[in-house]
Design a protein around this motif. Structure first.
Motif, PDB file in Angstrom:
ATOM      1  N   HIS A  55       2.108  -4.059  -1.241  1.00 45.37           N
ATOM      2  CA  HIS A  55       1.562  -3.104  -2.135  1.00 45.37           C
ATOM      3  C   HIS A  55       2.341  -1.478  -1.903  1.00 45.37           C
ATOM      4  O   HIS A  55       1.469  -0.699  -1.290  1.00 45.37           O
ATOM      5  N   ASP A  56       3.041  -0.721  -2.777  1.00 49.40           N
ATOM      6  CA  ASP A  56       3.473   0.254  -2.859  1.00 49.40           C
ATOM      7  C   ASP A  56       2.563   0.907  -3.735  1.00 49.40           C
ATOM      8  O   ASP A  56       2.632   0.942  -5.092  1.00 49.40           O
ATOM      9  N   SER A  57       1.931   1.511  -3.472  1.00 52.25           N
ATOM     10  CA  SER A  57       0.509   2.300  -4.348  1.00 52.25           C
ATOM     11  C   SER A  57       1.106   3.699  -4.709  1.00 52.25           C
ATOM     12  O   SER A  57       1.837   4.623  -4.070  1.00 52.25           O
ATOM     13  N   SER A  58       0.869   3.661  -5.916  1.00 46.11           N
ATOM     14  CA  SER A  58       1.088   5.192  -7.071  1.00 46.11           C
ATOM     15  C   SER A  58       0.253   6.395  -6.737  1.00 46.11           C
ATOM     16  O   SER A  58       0.286   7.145  -7.084  1.00 46.11           O
ATOM     17  N   ARG A  65       1.147   4.432   0.091  1.00 44.57           N
ATOM     18  CA  ARG A  65       1.699   5.236  -0.780  1.00 44.57           C
ATOM     19  C   ARG A  65       2.762   5.265   0.583  1.00 44.57           C
ATOM     20  O   ARG A  65       3.151   4.646   1.212  1.00 44.57           O
ATOM     21  N   ASN A  71       2.340   2.171   4.547  1.00 43.49           N
ATOM     22  CA  ASN A  71       2.838   1.326   3.708  1.00 43.49           C
ATOM     23  C   ASN A  71       3.057   0.523   4.486  1.00 43.49           C
ATOM     24  O   ASN A  71       3.568  -0.909   3.984  1.00 43.49           O
ATOM     25  N   THR A  94       3.020  -2.996  -7.033  1.00 45.17           N
ATOM     26  CA  THR A  94       2.540  -1.221  -7.462  1.00 45.17           C
ATOM     27  C   THR A  94       1.179  -2.332  -8.706  1.00 45.17           C
ATOM     28  O   THR A  94       0.074  -0.785  -7.979  1.00 45.17           O
TER      29      THR A  94
END
Length: 194
Positions: A55-58, A65, A71, A94
Motif C-alpha cells: 500500500h502506497d498511501s497518498s 507513505r 512503506n 493506493t
C-alpha cells in the motif's frame, strides 16, 4: 478442501508502518506474522505463485507513505521475496483492494489460469476484506487465512468503538456467511496445500 497447484497466495500490505502502534492503536492476533510467514514458506516450497501487495498511501502523515521506512515490507517478508520456485508478482496500490492496484491482479491471474487465491495480511477488515469481496465478485475462489491477518481497534459513527477482535470476527462472518470467501485457519490451508 482442495488447494490447486497454481493457487496464488496474495500477501496484503505486510508493511513496517503497521508496527507504529501510536498511529494505529491496539491490534489483535499477535501470531499473525508467524502464520503469514508459514504460508509464504509453504507456497514457495511447493512452487505456487505468490503476490506481494504494497500500500502506497497518498496521505502525507501515513506510516505507509512512499519514501518513508514504514512503506517497506516487514523484514521477514522482504527476506522471502524472490526465493520461491514459483511465479512472483509485486502489486502497488493506493486504495483498499489489491484488484485496483498496478499491475492489474485479475488480468495477471487470468493470464496464468489461476482461479483460486488465498489471502493473508493487514488489515483484516480493510484491505484483506475488500480484496476478498472484489475477488469473490470477479469469480475467483477466495480463501482467507483468518489467523494470518490482523487489524486495529476502530471508532465509527455515533461514538461506536469496536475492538480489533470484534472487527476481525465481524469481517470473517460477513465474508464467509455472505459467500464472498471461505474463511479458514492457516493450518487448514497449509495442510490442504501440502
Amino acid at each position: 478442501m482442495e488447494i490447486a497447484e497454481n493457487t496464488a497466495l496474495v500477501v496484503v500490505d505486510v508493511q513496517k508502518g503497521f508496527e507504529e502502534a501510536g498511529f494505529w492503536g491496539p491490534r489483535n492476533n499477535p501470531g499473525a506474522d508467524d502464520n503469514i510467514a508459514s504460508l509464504i514458506d509453504e507456497w514457495q516450497s511447493t512452487g505456487r505463485p505468490v503476490v506481494f501487495v504494497r500500500h502506497d498511501s497518498s496521505k502525507p502523515q501515513s506510516p505507509l507513505r512512499p519514501g518513508y521506512v514504514g512503506n517497506d515490507f516487514k523484514d521477514y517478508v522482504e527476506q522471502r521475496r524472490g526465493k520461491g520456485a514459483g511465479r512472483e508478482l509485486l502489486i502497488t496500490k493506493t486504495v483498499n483492494s489489491a484488484f485496483l492496484g498496478t499491475p492489474d491482479l485479475a488480468a495477471w491471474l487470468g493470464a496464468q489460469g489461476i482461479a483460486q487465491v488465498v489471502l493473508a495480511g493487514i488489515q483484516t477488515n480493510m484491505c484483506v476484506e475488500t480484496t476478498a469481496r472484489m475477488g469473490g465478485n470477479l469469480g475467483f475462489d477466495v480463501l482467507v487465512a483468518y489467523d494470518a491477518t490482523y487489524t486495529f481497534d476502530l471508532e465509527g459513527p455515533f461514538g461506536w468503538r469496536r475492538t480489533a477482535d470484534e472487527l476481525a470476527r465481524a469481517s470473517a462472518v460477513s465474508l464467509h456467511g455472505g459467500g464472498f470467501a471461505r474463511v479458514l485457519t492457516t493450518r487448514e490451508i497449509v495442510d490442504a496445500a501440502g
